[in-house]
Design a protein around this motif. Structure first.
Motif, PDB file in Angstrom:
ATOM      1  N   GLY A 180       0.796  -1.222   0.000  1.00 24.33           N
ATOM      2  CA  GLY A 180       0.000   0.000   0.000  1.00 24.33           C
ATOM      3  C   GLY A 180       0.826   1.268   0.000  1.00 24.33           C
ATOM      4  N   SER A 181       1.931   1.279   0.773  1.00 26.01           N
ATOM      5  CA  SER A 181       2.755   2.486   0.847  1.00 26.01           C
ATOM      6  C   SER A 181       3.391   2.817  -0.496  1.00 26.01           C
ATOM      7  CB  SER A 181       3.844   2.310   1.909  1.00 26.01           C
ATOM      8  OG  SER A 181       4.656   1.184   1.605  1.00 26.01           O
ATOM      9  N   LEU A 182       3.589   1.787  -1.331  1.00 31.80           N
ATOM     10  CA  LEU A 182       4.191   2.008  -2.650  1.00 31.80           C
ATOM     11  C   LEU A 182       3.167   2.466  -3.681  1.00 31.80           C
ATOM     12  CD1 LEU A 182       6.441  -1.197  -2.814  1.00 31.80           C
ATOM     13  CD2 LEU A 182       7.157   1.118  -2.225  1.00 31.80           C
ATOM     14  N   LEU A 183       1.919   1.972  -3.561  1.00 38.48           N
ATOM     15  CA  LEU A 183       0.909   2.249  -4.583  1.00 38.48           C
ATOM     16  C   LEU A 183      -0.097   3.321  -4.196  1.00 38.48           C
ATOM     17  CD1 LEU A 183       0.011  -1.291  -6.008  1.00 38.48           C
ATOM     18  CD2 LEU A 183       1.556   0.408  -6.936  1.00 38.48           C
ATOM     19  N   SER A 184      -0.120   3.735  -2.935  1.00 36.25           N
ATOM     20  CA  SER A 184      -1.148   4.682  -2.491  1.00 36.25           C
ATOM     21  C   SER A 184      -1.135   5.963  -3.310  1.00 36.25           C
ATOM     22  CB  SER A 184      -0.962   5.003  -1.007  1.00 36.25           C
ATOM     23  OG  SER A 184      -1.256   3.872  -0.219  1.00 36.25           O
ATOM     24  N   SER A 185       0.050   6.546  -3.493  1.00 33.58           N
ATOM     25  CA  SER A 185       0.144   7.788  -4.264  1.00 33.58           C
ATOM     26  C   SER A 185      -0.287   7.582  -5.710  1.00 33.58           C
ATOM     27  CB  SER A 185       1.577   8.322  -4.227  1.00 33.58           C
ATOM     28  OG  SER A 185       1.951   8.663  -2.913  1.00 33.58           O
ATOM     29  N   VAL A 186       0.107   6.442  -6.295  1.00 36.62           N
ATOM     30  CA  VAL A 186      -0.278   6.141  -7.682  1.00 36.62           C
ATOM     31  C   VAL A 186      -1.790   6.030  -7.803  1.00 36.62           C
ATOM     32  CG1 VAL A 186      -0.105   4.439  -9.535  1.00 36.62           C
ATOM     33  CG2 VAL A 186       1.898   4.977  -8.154  1.00 36.62           C
ATOM     34  N   LEU A 187      -2.411   5.334  -6.857  1.00 37.13           N
ATOM     35  CA  LEU A 187      -3.855   5.131  -6.921  1.00 37.13           C
ATOM     36  C   LEU A 187      -4.627   6.408  -6.626  1.00 37.13           C
ATOM     37  CD1 LEU A 187      -4.124   1.634  -5.201  1.00 37.13           C
ATOM     38  CD2 LEU A 187      -4.243   2.154  -7.640  1.00 37.13           C
ATOM     39  N   MET A 188      -4.136   7.216  -5.704  1.00 37.51           N
ATOM     40  CA  MET A 188      -4.827   8.465  -5.401  1.00 37.51           C
ATOM     41  C   MET A 188      -4.834   9.403  -6.600  1.00 37.51           C
ATOM     42  SD  MET A 188      -6.313   8.479  -2.529  1.00 37.51           S
ATOM     43  CE  MET A 188      -6.669   6.751  -2.856  1.00 37.51           C
ATOM     44  N   ASN A 189      -3.800   9.332  -7.443  1.00 36.10           N
ATOM     45  CA  ASN A 189      -3.753  10.169  -8.638  1.00 36.10           C
ATOM     46  C   ASN A 189      -4.780   9.748  -9.679  1.00 36.10           C
ATOM     47  OD1 ASN A 189      -1.715  11.924  -7.806  1.00 36.10           O
ATOM     48  ND2 ASN A 189      -0.093  10.525  -8.487  1.00 36.10           N
ATOM     49  N   LYS A 190      -5.424   8.609  -9.468  1.00 33.96           N
ATOM     50  CA  LYS A 190      -6.499   8.171 -10.368  1.00 33.96           C
ATOM     51  C   LYS A 190      -7.810   8.896 -10.057  1.00 33.96           C
ATOM     52  CE  LYS A 190      -3.821   4.887 -12.080  1.00 33.96           C
ATOM     53  NZ  LYS A 190      -3.335   4.870 -13.482  1.00 33.96           N
ATOM     54  N   PHE A 191      -7.903   9.525  -8.877  1.00 35.07           N
ATOM     55  CA  PHE A 191      -9.128  10.209  -8.466  1.00 35.07           C
ATOM     56  C   PHE A 191      -9.014  11.709  -8.741  1.00 35.07           C
ATOM     57  CE2 PHE A 191      -9.208   6.299  -5.986  1.00 35.07           C
ATOM     58  CZ  PHE A 191     -10.544   5.930  -6.083  1.00 35.07           C
ATOM     59  N   PRO A 192     -10.145  12.411  -8.837  1.00 31.66           N
ATOM     60  CA  PRO A 192     -10.133  13.849  -9.113  1.00 31.66           C
ATOM     61  C   PRO A 192      -9.409  14.629  -8.013  1.00 31.66           C
ATOM     62  CG  PRO A 192     -12.338  12.929  -9.392  1.00 31.66           C
ATOM     63  CD  PRO A 192     -11.518  11.867  -8.744  1.00 31.66           C
ATOM     64  N   PRO A 193      -8.856  15.810  -8.336  1.00 33.03           N
ATOM     65  CA  PRO A 193      -8.109  16.624  -7.354  1.00 33.03           C
ATOM     66  C   PRO A 193      -8.931  16.946  -6.106  1.00 33.03           C
ATOM     67  CG  PRO A 193      -7.807  17.478  -9.577  1.00 33.03           C
ATOM     68  CD  PRO A 193      -8.854  16.435  -9.674  1.00 33.03           C
ATOM     69  N   GLU A 194     -10.246  17.172  -6.278  1.00 34.38           N
ATOM     70  CA  GLU A 194     -11.080  17.532  -5.128  1.00 34.38           C
ATOM     71  C   GLU A 194     -11.105  16.405  -4.095  1.00 34.38           C
ATOM     72  OE1 GLU A 194     -12.643  19.543  -8.840  1.00 34.38           O
ATOM     73  OE2 GLU A 194     -12.034  17.510  -8.235  1.00 34.38           O
ATOM     74  N   LEU A 195     -11.204  15.164  -4.559  1.00 29.77           N
ATOM     75  CA  LEU A 195     -11.217  14.035  -3.634  1.00 29.77           C
ATOM     76  C   LEU A 195      -9.848  13.827  -2.995  1.00 29.77           C
ATOM     77  CD1 LEU A 195     -13.410  11.272  -5.321  1.00 29.77           C
ATOM     78  CD2 LEU A 195     -13.962  12.713  -3.389  1.00 29.77           C
ATOM     79  N   ARG A 196      -8.798  14.043  -3.757  1.00 32.12           N
ATOM     80  CA  ARG A 196      -7.451  13.907  -3.199  1.00 32.12           C
ATOM     81  C   ARG A 196      -7.212  14.929  -2.089  1.00 32.12           C
ATOM     82  NH1 ARG A 196      -5.686  13.588  -8.714  1.00 32.12           N
ATOM     83  NH2 ARG A 196      -4.500  15.520  -8.478  1.00 32.12           N
ATOM     84  N   LEU A 197      -7.769  16.120  -2.263  1.00 26.47           N
ATOM     85  CA  LEU A 197      -7.621  17.160  -1.240  1.00 26.47           C
ATOM     86  C   LEU A 197      -8.341  16.760   0.043  1.00 26.47           C
ATOM     87  CD1 LEU A 197      -6.642  19.975  -0.445  1.00 26.47           C
ATOM     88  CD2 LEU A 197      -8.742  20.918  -1.454  1.00 26.47           C
ATOM     89  N   ILE A 198      -9.538  16.173  -0.099  1.00 28.85           N
ATOM     90  CA  ILE A 198     -10.290  15.719   1.071  1.00 28.85           C
ATOM     91  C   ILE A 198      -9.507  14.640   1.814  1.00 28.85           C
ATOM     92  CG2 ILE A 198     -12.365  14.483   1.799  1.00 28.85           C
ATOM     93  CD1 ILE A 198     -13.849  15.923  -0.478  1.00 28.85           C
ATOM     94  N   VAL A 199      -8.946  13.717   1.071  1.00 30.75           N
ATOM     95  CA  VAL A 199      -8.163  12.646   1.683  1.00 30.75           C
ATOM     96  C   VAL A 199      -6.957  13.207   2.417  1.00 30.75           C
ATOM     97  CG1 VAL A 199      -6.714  10.634   1.202  1.00 30.75           C
ATOM     98  CG2 VAL A 199      -8.902  10.894   0.029  1.00 30.75           C
ATOM     99  N   SER A 200      -6.285  14.175   1.798  1.00 28.74           N
ATOM    100  CA  SER A 200      -5.100  14.774   2.425  1.00 28.74           C
ATOM    101  C   SER A 200      -5.446  15.463   3.731  1.00 28.74           C
ATOM    102  CB  SER A 200      -4.452  15.781   1.464  1.00 28.74           C
ATOM    103  OG  SER A 200      -3.998  15.139   0.292  1.00 28.74           O
ATOM    104  N   ARG A 201      -6.615  16.056   3.796  1.00 23.25           N
ATOM    105  CA  ARG A 201      -7.023  16.750   5.022  1.00 23.25           C
ATOM    106  C   ARG A 201      -7.360  15.764   6.135  1.00 23.25           C
ATOM    107  NH1 ARG A 201     -11.044  21.216   2.177  1.00 23.25           N
ATOM    108  NH2 ARG A 201      -9.419  22.758   1.646  1.00 23.25           N
ATOM    109  N   GLU A 202      -7.950  14.637   5.758  1.00 16.19           N
ATOM    110  CA  GLU A 202      -8.377  13.682   6.780  1.00 16.19           C
ATOM    111  C   GLU A 202      -7.239  12.788   7.278  1.00 16.19           C
ATOM    112  OE1 GLU A 202     -11.924  11.548   6.649  1.00 16.19           O
ATOM    113  OE2 GLU A 202     -13.035  12.988   5.410  1.00 16.19           O
ATOM    114  N   VAL A 203      -6.287  12.500   6.402  1.00 21.24           N
ATOM    115  CA  VAL A 203      -5.179  11.624   6.787  1.00 21.24           C
ATOM    116  C   VAL A 203      -4.027  12.479   7.295  1.00 21.24           C
ATOM    117  CG1 VAL A 203      -3.524   9.893   6.009  1.00 21.24           C
ATOM    118  CG2 VAL A 203      -5.852   9.905   5.083  1.00 21.24           C
ATOM    119  N   LYS A 204      -3.714  12.335   8.551  1.00 22.73           N
ATOM    120  CA  LYS A 204      -2.693  13.177   9.170  1.00 22.73           C
ATOM    121  C   LYS A 204      -1.296  12.601   8.980  1.00 22.73           C
ATOM    122  CE  LYS A 204      -6.035  15.733  10.682  1.00 22.73           C
ATOM    123  NZ  LYS A 204      -6.321  17.020  10.014  1.00 22.73           N
TER     124      LYS A 204
END
Length: 326
Positions: A257-281
């Motif tokens: 997961g630590s290797l692919l998380s960034s790759v997979l998150m880039n598959k989602f729209p920027p708005e969702l990635r921003l929400i994830v970044s705010r929630e994951v500390k």
């Protein structure tokens, strides 16, 4: 060209002969005469059909090597139709033979009435199997484990079925590259174990399956808009399916997961990635946690979507000019 025309004429003769045998099989099943004579007729037709199928397959291969490229697709299509018809008849004959041989071999002194003619309405009935709901296997490595688990428990380990019945059912459940892998084997009891071994070798290698899951994860299609809820759901389901497939093979998400998380998150729209970044500390993202957040966001948008559509419809009715803007 004359040589090719002759091969086609020979093949046509064999196909016509096989078609007549198929008719004889159906007549023997639907309108049985004396049980022993019917049994003999079915055995003769089955053996002849198996021989004809091998002959026509060889002719098909020879003809494909010589026809123009424009005719290749048509040749393959016709060959598949003929093969399916003959294989179906062989399966029907095998099932009927099995059903009729029981009273003949028993040599009981008690005379019992002959069984009613089998109606054979479905493929499952023809091979004495209950109705099964698992999907056909087309050669996708990521689907092999699921297919084999279902087939093994329902058919392979079923002691009530003969090897030829198991092979007949297996043959009806594979397609694409999986069907091609065992296409050279006649449907006989002795060939069943060989067919299983071939499929296991081609599609059951754990390392290859893991690699295919990983490749599918990396190459999953991205979604650009957060408003495309259907595409977002499909993306999430696709990732989740691969993660579950890897878990079934003993590969937990924390190992990759630590290797692919960034790759997979880039598959989602920027708005969702921003929400994830705010929630994951944490600096290092955990795939399970990211997927949990993404799932929640998609579900929230699904709940909101009907309300937005209803509100938009009311506005359009009150302001007809809005219809021109959509």
């Amino acid at each position: 060209m004359a040589k090719l025309a002759r091969k086609k004429k020979i093949r046509g003769g064999h196909r016509a002969s096989a078609t007549r045998m198929v008719t004889h099989v159906l007549d023997a099943i639907e309108h049985p005469d004396n049980p022993e004579s019917t049994l003999t007729k079915l055995k003769q037709c089955k053996a002849a059909l198996e021989e004809k199928l091998d002959t026509v397959k060889q002719l098909d291969a020879d003809i494909l090597d010589e026809v123009d490229e424009t005719d290749v697709e048509n040749e393959i299509g016709q060959a598949d139709v003929f093969k399916e018809k003959v294989q179906r008849a062989i399966i029907d004959a095998t099932s009927a033979i099995t059903a009729k041989e029981v009273p003949v071999r028993g040599h009981s002194s008690i005379v019992t009435p002959p069984p009613p003619p089998p109606t054979l309405p479905t493929a499952a009935t023809r091979v004495k199997l209950p109705k099964l709901s698992f999907k056909r296997f087309n050669g996708d490595l990521t689907k092999w484990s699921t297919f084999w688990d279902s087939f093994e428990s329902s058919v392979h380990q079923n002691s009530d079925l003969s090897s030829i019945d198991k092979f007949a059912y297996l043959n009806s459940l594979v397609e694409g590259s999986a069907a091609e892998a065992i296409s050279g084997l006649r449907i006989t009891a002795t060939n069943y174990d060989g067919a299983i071994a071939i499929l296991q070798k081609h599609f059951g290698d754990k390392k290859q399956i893991i690699a295919k899951h990983m490749d599918t994860l990396i190459n999953v299609d991205a979604v650009a808009s957060q408003n495309n809820i259907k595409a977002l759901h499909q993306l999430y389901d696709s990732i989740e399916a691969q993660v579950r497939g890897l878990k079934a093979l003993g590969i937990e998400s924390d190992s990759y997961g630590s290797l692919l998380s960034s790759v997979l998150m880039n598959k989602f729209p920027p708005e969702l990635r921003l929400i994830v970044s705010r929630e994951v500390k944490d600096r290092q993202w955990e795939l399970d946690e990211l997927m949990r957040i993404i799932e929640g966001e998609i579900e929230a948008r699904e709940r909101e979507h009907p309300a937005l559509m209803q509100s938009l419809t009311r506005c359009q009715l009150e302001h007809p000019l809005l219809l021109l803007l959509h």
